[in-house]
Design an enzyme around this catalytic site. Structure first.
Site, PDB file in Angstrom:
ATOM      1  N   MET A 170       0.784  -1.229   0.000  1.00  0.00           N
ATOM      2  CA  MET A 170       0.000   0.000   0.000  1.00  0.00           C
ATOM      3  C   MET A 170       0.825   1.292   0.000  1.00  0.00           C
ATOM      4  O   MET A 170       0.299   2.381  -0.235  1.00  0.00           O
ATOM      5  CB  MET A 170      -0.927  -0.028   1.233  1.00  0.00           C
ATOM      6  CG  MET A 170      -1.873   1.129   1.404  1.00  0.00           C
ATOM      7  SD  MET A 170      -3.181   1.176   0.150  1.00  0.00           S
ATOM      8  CE  MET A 170      -4.203  -0.222   0.644  1.00  0.00           C
ATOM      9  N   GLU A 171       2.130   1.192   0.226  1.00  0.00           N
ATOM     10  CA  GLU A 171       2.927   2.395   0.477  1.00  0.00           C
ATOM     11  C   GLU A 171       2.825   3.458  -0.614  1.00  0.00           C
ATOM     12  O   GLU A 171       2.840   4.652  -0.334  1.00  0.00           O
ATOM     13  CB  GLU A 171       4.397   1.999   0.683  1.00  0.00           C
ATOM     14  CG  GLU A 171       4.691   1.355   2.022  1.00  0.00           C
ATOM     15  CD  GLU A 171       4.300  -0.104   2.081  1.00  0.00           C
ATOM     16  OE1 GLU A 171       4.433  -0.691   3.163  1.00  0.00           O
ATOM     17  OE2 GLU A 171       3.869  -0.671   1.057  1.00  0.00           O
ATOM     18  N   ILE A 172       2.746   3.018  -1.883  1.00  0.00           N
ATOM     19  CA  ILE A 172       2.753   3.980  -2.986  1.00  0.00           C
ATOM     20  C   ILE A 172       1.551   4.921  -2.910  1.00  0.00           C
ATOM     21  O   ILE A 172       1.621   6.074  -3.360  1.00  0.00           O
ATOM     22  CB  ILE A 172       2.782   3.245  -4.352  1.00  0.00           C
ATOM     23  CG1 ILE A 172       3.186   4.191  -5.481  1.00  0.00           C
ATOM     24  CG2 ILE A 172       1.466   2.560  -4.633  1.00  0.00           C
ATOM     25  CD1 ILE A 172       4.616   4.634  -5.415  1.00  0.00           C
TER      26      ILE A 172
END
Length: 294
Positions: A168-170
């Site tokens: 999910m970081e992006i």
């Protein structure tokens, strides 16, 4: 610190000669607890009201629990799961808000003796790879960002079919920084890891298993993980530890070194007390009585 976050949400028991107390004290930090029973450690992320979102106390609790279990010779297998609706929805949303004001600008260091994992977030995921015994993650609900990276530290991952998983970081303008960029390509291949990391798209358990991100799907992953851990805990603990170490060498060292490690392990095991006990138990159709390492 690190990671993702849910943008929408704030064989029978073996005979054990030596074991930890049935109800071991919780790991330091209120976010993580564990018990050890019949050689199986049951570790729980315990912040259910926040879908076990990661905050400093959760990171610290994971590291401390992992290090305690790593040093406990009575532990033969570990089940890692989350209480409540999700395994772990990623980083606490409050941390993202702090990033926009400059209050949160760098990962916390884990200390000089932390090995290759230098930040606290990396340690929370990597510490599970340091255990000599198998770690089985049971996933349900959400495994987003840092939650997914913690699961990647396990040796085996079981999940419900409707579990939602994402790098999910992006979505938050970040990159995975809890060892995920180094571990993920080994599981799913470099190109798939690239696509998942660059898009942050959400997978269900079925697709995640097909891609190799999960070992398999289970209707009740926690029950399945506990049964698998109990089965493993009933095997020769010396052989289990050697097996984990040898399999983890594959692809990370040369063939000559890997083959030599195999032969060293088999020479050590043949005729050892636990191996002899395994033979006698098999021949007598009874449960083995193994001794844990001192």
């Amino acid at each position: 610190m690190t990671v993702g976050g849910d943008p929408t949400a704030g064989g029978g028991a073996p005979h054990v000669v030596r074991q930890a107390p049935a109800d071991a004290a919780p790991a330091p930090g209120s976010r993580v607890s564990y018990t050890v029973r019949d050689g199986v450690a049951d570790v729980r992320l315990d912040r259910p009201d926040k879908r076990n979102a990661l905050d400093p106390a959760m990171f610290a609790g994971l590291v401390q629990a992992g290090e305690r279990l790593r040093d406990d010779p009575a532990v033969r297998a570990v089940v890692l799961s989350g209480n409540g609706r999700s395994f772990c929805a990623g980083l606490d949303v409050a941390a993202f808000e702090a990033m926009t004001t400059g209050e949160h600008t760098r990962p916390e260091e884990a200390g000089s003796s932390a090995g290759p994992a230098r930040s606290l977030g990396q340690r929370a995921a990597h510490v599970w790879t340091e255990l000599a015994v198998p770690v089985i993650a049971a996933l349900h609900g959400h495994a987003y960002g840092g939650g997914l990276q913690i699961a990647l530290g396990a040796d085996i991952r079981l999940a419900a079919p409707d579990t939602r998983l994402s790098v999910m970081e992006i979505a938050w303008g970040l990159v995975p920084d809890m060892t995920g960029t180094q571990v993920l390509p080994e599981l799913v291949g470099r190109d798939v890891a690239m696509e998942l990391t660059l898009t942050g798209r959400v997978l269900d358990g079925v697709e995640a298993a097909r891609l190799g991100l999960l070992t398999r799907v289970e209707a009740d992953p926690l029950t399945a993980a506990q049964a698998l851990a109990a089965e493993i805990a009933g095997k020769n603990p010396d052989a289990v530890r050697d097996a984990k170490r040898l399999v983890n060498l594959a692809g990370r060292t040369g063939l000559a070194e890997g083959f030599a490690a195999e032969q060293a392990a088999i020479r050590r095991l043949i005729g050892s007390p636990n191996q002899v006990e395994a033979v006698h138990a098999q021949q007598s159709s009874r449960a083995p009585r193994f001794t844990d390492p001192v």
